[in-house]
Design a protein around this motif. Structure first.
Motif, PDB file in Angstrom:
ATOM      1  N   UNK B   1     101.223 115.628  20.585  1.00  0.00           N
ATOM      2  CA  UNK B   1     100.958 114.270  19.222  1.00  0.00           C
ATOM      3  C   UNK B   1     100.617 115.162  18.428  1.00  0.00           C
ATOM      4  N   UNK B   2     101.731 114.756  16.803  1.00  0.00           N
ATOM      5  CA  UNK B   2     101.650 115.717  15.668  1.00  0.00           C
ATOM      6  C   UNK B   2     100.160 115.517  15.146  1.00  0.00           C
ATOM      7  N   UNK B   3     100.174 116.502  13.899  1.00  0.00           N
ATOM      8  CA  UNK B   3      99.173 116.400  13.057  1.00  0.00           C
ATOM      9  C   UNK B   3      99.007 115.056  12.225  1.00  0.00           C
ATOM     10  N   UNK B   4      99.950 114.477  11.974  1.00  0.00           N
ATOM     11  CA  UNK B   4     100.529 113.099  11.605  1.00  0.00           C
ATOM     12  C   UNK B   4     100.257 112.292  12.160  1.00  0.00           C
ATOM     13  N   UNK B   5     100.197 112.564  13.219  1.00  0.00           N
ATOM     14  CA  UNK B   5     100.563 111.200  14.634  1.00  0.00           C
ATOM     15  C   UNK B   5      99.016 111.020  14.839  1.00  0.00           C
ATOM     16  N   UNK B   6      98.300 112.619  15.849  1.00  0.00           N
ATOM     17  CA  UNK B   6      96.592 111.746  14.805  1.00  0.00           C
ATOM     18  C   UNK B   6      95.702 111.239  14.415  1.00  0.00           C
ATOM     19  N   UNK B   7      96.947 111.944  12.877  1.00  0.00           N
ATOM     20  CA  UNK B   7      95.719 111.299  11.567  1.00  0.00           C
ATOM     21  C   UNK B   7      95.824 110.024  11.972  1.00  0.00           C
ATOM     22  N   UNK B   8      97.764 109.124  11.955  1.00  0.00           N
ATOM     23  CA  UNK B   8      98.104 107.767  12.533  1.00  0.00           C
ATOM     24  C   UNK B   8      97.426 106.956  13.076  1.00  0.00           C
ATOM     25  N   UNK B   9      96.768 108.114  14.139  1.00  0.00           N
ATOM     26  CA  UNK B   9      96.092 107.355  15.246  1.00  0.00           C
ATOM     27  C   UNK B   9      94.287 106.720  14.979  1.00  0.00           C
ATOM     28  N   UNK B  10      94.223 107.261  14.121  1.00  0.00           N
ATOM     29  CA  UNK B  10      92.703 106.696  13.402  1.00  0.00           C
ATOM     30  C   UNK B  10      92.845 105.537  12.338  1.00  0.00           C
ATOM     31  N   UNK B  11      94.102 105.120  12.047  1.00  0.00           N
ATOM     32  CA  UNK B  11      94.480 103.546  11.365  1.00  0.00           C
ATOM     33  C   UNK B  11      93.970 102.652  12.244  1.00  0.00           C
ATOM     34  N   UNK B  12      93.120 101.417  11.413  1.00  0.00           N
ATOM     35  CA  UNK B  12      93.456 100.155  12.719  1.00  0.00           C
ATOM     36  C   UNK B  12      94.757 100.216  13.010  1.00  0.00           C
ATOM     37  N   UNK B  13      95.082  99.677  14.151  1.00  0.00           N
ATOM     38  CA  UNK B  13      96.602  99.510  15.141  1.00  0.00           C
ATOM     39  C   UNK B  13      96.970  97.532  14.337  1.00  0.00           C
ATOM     40  N   UNK B  14      97.734  97.887  13.293  1.00  0.00           N
ATOM     41  CA  UNK B  14      98.487  96.619  12.555  1.00  0.00           C
ATOM     42  C   UNK B  14      99.220  96.023  13.285  1.00  0.00           C
ATOM     43  N   UNK B  15      98.835  94.979  13.602  1.00  0.00           N
ATOM     44  CA  UNK B  15      99.156  93.631  14.916  1.00  0.00           C
ATOM     45  C   UNK B  15      99.459  92.912  14.361  1.00  0.00           C
ATOM     46  N   UNK B  16     100.967  91.941  14.617  1.00  0.00           N
ATOM     47  CA  UNK B  16     101.762  90.750  14.381  1.00  0.00           C
ATOM     48  C   UNK B  16     101.189  89.947  15.493  1.00  0.00           C
ATOM     49  N   UNK B  17     100.953  88.788  15.066  1.00  0.00           N
ATOM     50  CA  UNK B  17     100.266  87.667  16.090  1.00  0.00           C
ATOM     51  C   UNK B  17     101.529  86.481  16.366  1.00  0.00           C
ATOM     52  N   UNK B  18     102.268  86.436  17.361  1.00  0.00           N
ATOM     53  CA  UNK B  18     102.375  85.240  18.183  1.00  0.00           C
ATOM     54  C   UNK B  18     102.364  84.192  17.918  1.00  0.00           C
ATOM     55  N   UNK B  19     101.348  82.970  18.123  1.00  0.00           N
ATOM     56  CA  UNK B  19     101.138  82.644  18.565  1.00  0.00           C
ATOM     57  C   UNK B  19     101.139  80.911  18.961  1.00  0.00           C
ATOM     58  N   UNK B  20     100.447  80.967  20.546  1.00  0.00           N
ATOM     59  CA  UNK B  20     100.933  79.655  21.067  1.00  0.00           C
ATOM     60  C   UNK B  20      99.712  78.921  21.309  1.00  0.00           C
ATOM     61  N   UNK B  21     100.365  77.868  22.422  1.00  0.00           N
ATOM     62  CA  UNK B  21      98.843  77.015  21.654  1.00  0.00           C
ATOM     63  C   UNK B  21      98.034  77.677  22.925  1.00  0.00           C
ATOM     64  N   UNK B  22      96.489  76.563  22.313  1.00  0.00           N
ATOM     65  CA  UNK B  22      95.798  77.099  22.559  1.00  0.00           C
ATOM     66  C   UNK B  22      94.868  78.340  22.144  1.00  0.00           C
ATOM     67  N   UNK B  23      95.366  78.797  21.753  1.00  0.00           N
ATOM     68  CA  UNK B  23      94.709  80.404  20.920  1.00  0.00           C
ATOM     69  C   UNK B  23      95.085  80.655  20.299  1.00  0.00           C
ATOM     70  N   UNK B  24      94.533  80.513  18.685  1.00  0.00           N
ATOM     71  CA  UNK B  24      94.946  80.037  17.066  1.00  0.00           C
ATOM     72  C   UNK B  24      93.295  81.060  17.449  1.00  0.00           C
ATOM     73  N   UNK B  25      92.735  80.198  17.585  1.00  0.00           N
ATOM     74  CA  UNK B  25      91.399  80.652  16.920  1.00  0.00           C
ATOM     75  C   UNK B  25      90.704  82.206  17.483  1.00  0.00           C
ATOM     76  N   UNK B  26      90.767  82.325  18.627  1.00  0.00           N
ATOM     77  CA  UNK B  26      90.449  83.440  19.502  1.00  0.00           C
ATOM     78  C   UNK B  26      91.356  84.970  19.289  1.00  0.00           C
ATOM     79  N   UNK B  27      92.322  84.108  18.647  1.00  0.00           N
ATOM     80  CA  UNK B  27      93.886  85.604  17.773  1.00  0.00           C
ATOM     81  C   UNK B  27      92.926  85.876  16.469  1.00  0.00           C
ATOM     82  N   UNK B  28      92.589  84.806  15.412  1.00  0.00           N
ATOM     83  CA  UNK B  28      91.933  84.499  14.409  1.00  0.00           C
ATOM     84  C   UNK B  28      90.970  85.378  14.161  1.00  0.00           C
TER      85      UNK B  28
END
Lengths: 293, 296
Positions: B1-28
């Motif tokens: 893993x490069x230095x940059x990747x190690x630094x990037x790994x300390x950032x919060x993971x950016x997630x885009x959520x595609x939410x189906x029926x039933x799970x909206x509150x849990x995902x939020x």
């Protein structure tokens, strides 16, 4: 020799300041921080359909260039700026105005609806938001009887402008929020338009744009420190250190402020800018003028 | 893993959520955690979180969202059980360590053939209008506020648009960012009653008011610690039962749940600016925008 040193100071301040701004952003405003910049840098690029590729690539570069040009007129020690222009604040004013163009191009270039809405919104609000800032700049020049920032710093040897012109710093803070796309003035990148001008951006382009935003924060805060907090003036410590300390303090204040004030929908803010902020800036000019007499 | 990747790994993971029926509150609630970052757009994400069983009608849209996430990317599916945060962080670490990126699901081609008409095969009339490549182009029309002839642009937003309740598909015609016409093409997915919880409704509104930090604090049961919340909402915005969006935000911040008659979006939204319309939609409990509600 001293000119080269000053240019070096500009470059070093911009680079170190951007890193500090990223760190403060994560601590104080819930931003991504340095690590997120690195993560964005490592992501692959994306391409929209029929983009304006030239402006897409140039927008972050222009933004960064405006931040650097603005910082060049800031005096790092009493009597010394990298560009000691007799019209220093006019140069900064031009950087502010051109930022509106750059942010517009950033939203225009992907050729997609949400970025374009962000671009038009920003132009509609960013432009009138710059007007109070121009009056603030003029007011700051009054006691110095000069448009030179070196002279404006000298004029604050007795009392800082933050005391002589109490409305100046709050009005300029609005301009900083607008210039750096933050908090209540971030009309380019709203959540209702999926990140607006940055909605179609990933990889190095996103990292560069975010870095340029932070660099502009450094320049705008250095300018605020120069206009209102005496810039490099201060006891014991050397001039540049005072400027850095005041700039860092301003950056922290702006970041904290931006994360704690709600952003109204654009039409509501537009009314606020024209009917409250602009008359306030007239009043500010009047007060400053009377005090300067 | 490069230095940059190690630094990037300390950032919060950016997630885009595609939410189906039933799970909206849990995902939020999940995305309000500090180790994860809610991506404003798929372009900002590295991980696509597919929560719940996505109905067939949204499968094509899910593939399009998937292909918008930049490489290296990974899809993580969640049925609402197990330690999803761990799974997301593991997937992120694997990607940064050089793990394989998910390939495109759709061909990189226009959704429809060129159908320009005009003299030179362009859009519709003159340089404007028509539906080349299946996309309606802007065409002038009367402004609904002052009658000026301005460009009208029609686009479909949803079902995974982050500013709308999951599942809701709107076909909107815009002039600038003023909504001229709205057609509800699909209702929001059904969600458990918790999706209407006052703190989640307030958090959605705060996010639109530019306060993601305050939104996360409220979703976690805290105070927003931000100024100008109520004053930022325009007075008289989409009143339902005598209460406008500002009243609804005040009620939600005070922890009061609300009962609301399903609104007629096609009648309420035209004339509003996009930002106001999204704020008004976020102020309504999602159940009022779901299947039975809109069919009623």
């Amino acid at each position: 020799m001293i000119g080269a040193l000053l240019l070096l100071a500009v470059a070093a301040t911009l680079a170190a300041g951007t890193l500090l701004a990223a760190w403060l952003d994560r601590r104080l405003a819930g931003g991504g921080g340095i690590a997120s910049l690195a993560a964005d840098w490592l992501a692959g690029p994306v391409r929209t359909e029929a983009p304006d590729d030239m402006n897409r690539r140039l927008a972050p570069a222009w933004y960064l260039a405006l931040a650097a040009a603005g910082l060049c007129v800031v005096p790092f020690a009493p009597g010394h700026a990298a560009i000691d222009s007799p019209a220093g604040i006019a140069i900064w004013g031009a950087c502010e105005a051109l930022t509106v163009v750059v942010v517009f191009l950033h939203g225009w270039s992907p050729n997609a609806p949400f970025p374009l809405i962000g671009a038009y919104r920003y132009a509609a609000i960013g432009l009138p938001a710059m007007l109070p800032s121009m009056f603030v700049l003029i007011a700051a020049a009054l006691p110095a009887e000069s448009l030179s920032l070196v002279a404006i710093v000298d004029s604050q040897r007795g009392a800082w402008n933050v005391l002589r012109q109490p409305l100046g710093l709050p009005l300029f803070a609005v301009a900083i929020l607008s210039l750096t796309l933050r908090g209540p003035m971030d009309y380019a990148d709203g959540a209702d338009i999926a990140g607006g001008t940055s909605a179609e951006e990933a990889g190095p382009a996103r990292a560069l744009w975010q870095a340029a935003r932070l660099a502009m924060l450094v320049s705008a805060c250095a300018m605020a420190a120069t206009l209102f907090l005496g810039g490099p003036l201060g006891p014991v410590l050397p001039g540049p250190v005072w400027l850095w300390l005041k700039t860092a303090g301003m950056m922290a204040a702006i970041l904290a402020l931006g994360a704690r004030i709600a952003r109204p929908p654009p039409a509501r803010m537009l009314g606020l800018v024209w009917t409250v902020l602009l008359p306030l800036s007239f009043l500010h000019l009047l007060i400053s003028g009377v005090i300067a007499l | 893993m490069s230095h940059l990747a190690r630094l990037a790994a300390t950032a919060p993971a950016p997630v885009f959520a595609a939410i189906g029926p039933g799970l909206a509150p849990a995902v939020e609630r999940l995305l309000a955690r500090p180790g994860l970052r809610r991506a404003a757009t798929p372009r900002e994400a590295a991980l696509l979180l597919v929560a719940g069983a996505i109905p067939d009608r949204a499968a094509g849209a899910l593939d399009r969202v998937h292909d918008q996430v930049p490489h290296p990317r990974r899809t993580v599916r969640w049925d609402g059980t197990g330690d999803i945060e761990r799974a997301l962080l593991d997937a992120r670490a694997d990607l940064l360590g050089g793990g394989e990126s998910a390939p495109d699901r759709r061909p990189d081609a226009p959704p429809a053939p060129w159908r320009g008409k005009g003299d030179h095969g362009q859009g519709g009339e003159g340089m404007m209008g028509g539906t080349p490549y299946g996309r309606p182009m802007a065409m002038t029309g009367a402004d609904i506020r002052d009658g000026l002839q301005l460009d009208r642009y029609t686009a479909r937003v949803g079902p995974f648009a982050p500013m709308l309740p999951p599942g809701l598909v709107l076909e909107v015609t815009l002039q600038g960012d003023v909504i001229v016409a709205v057609e509800v093409q699909a209702p929001a997915f059904d969600q458990p009653a918790e999706a209407d919880a006052p703190d989640l409704v307030a958090a959605r509104m705060l996010r639109l008011l530019g306060l993601p930090g305050a939104a996360d604090r409220v979703a976690a049961g805290g105070r927003p610690r931000a100024a100008g919340l109520l004053r930022a909402v325009p007075p008289g915005l989409v009143p339902v039962g005598g209460r406008d969006a500002r009243d609804r935000l005040a009620g939600c911040l005070a922890g009061r749940s609300q009962e609301i008659e399903p609104p007629d979006l096609a009648a309420l939204l035209p004339g509003l600016e996009w930002a106001e319309a999204m704020l008004a939609l976020a102020s309504l409990p999602p159940s009022s925008l779901a299947q039975e509600a809109l069919a009623a």
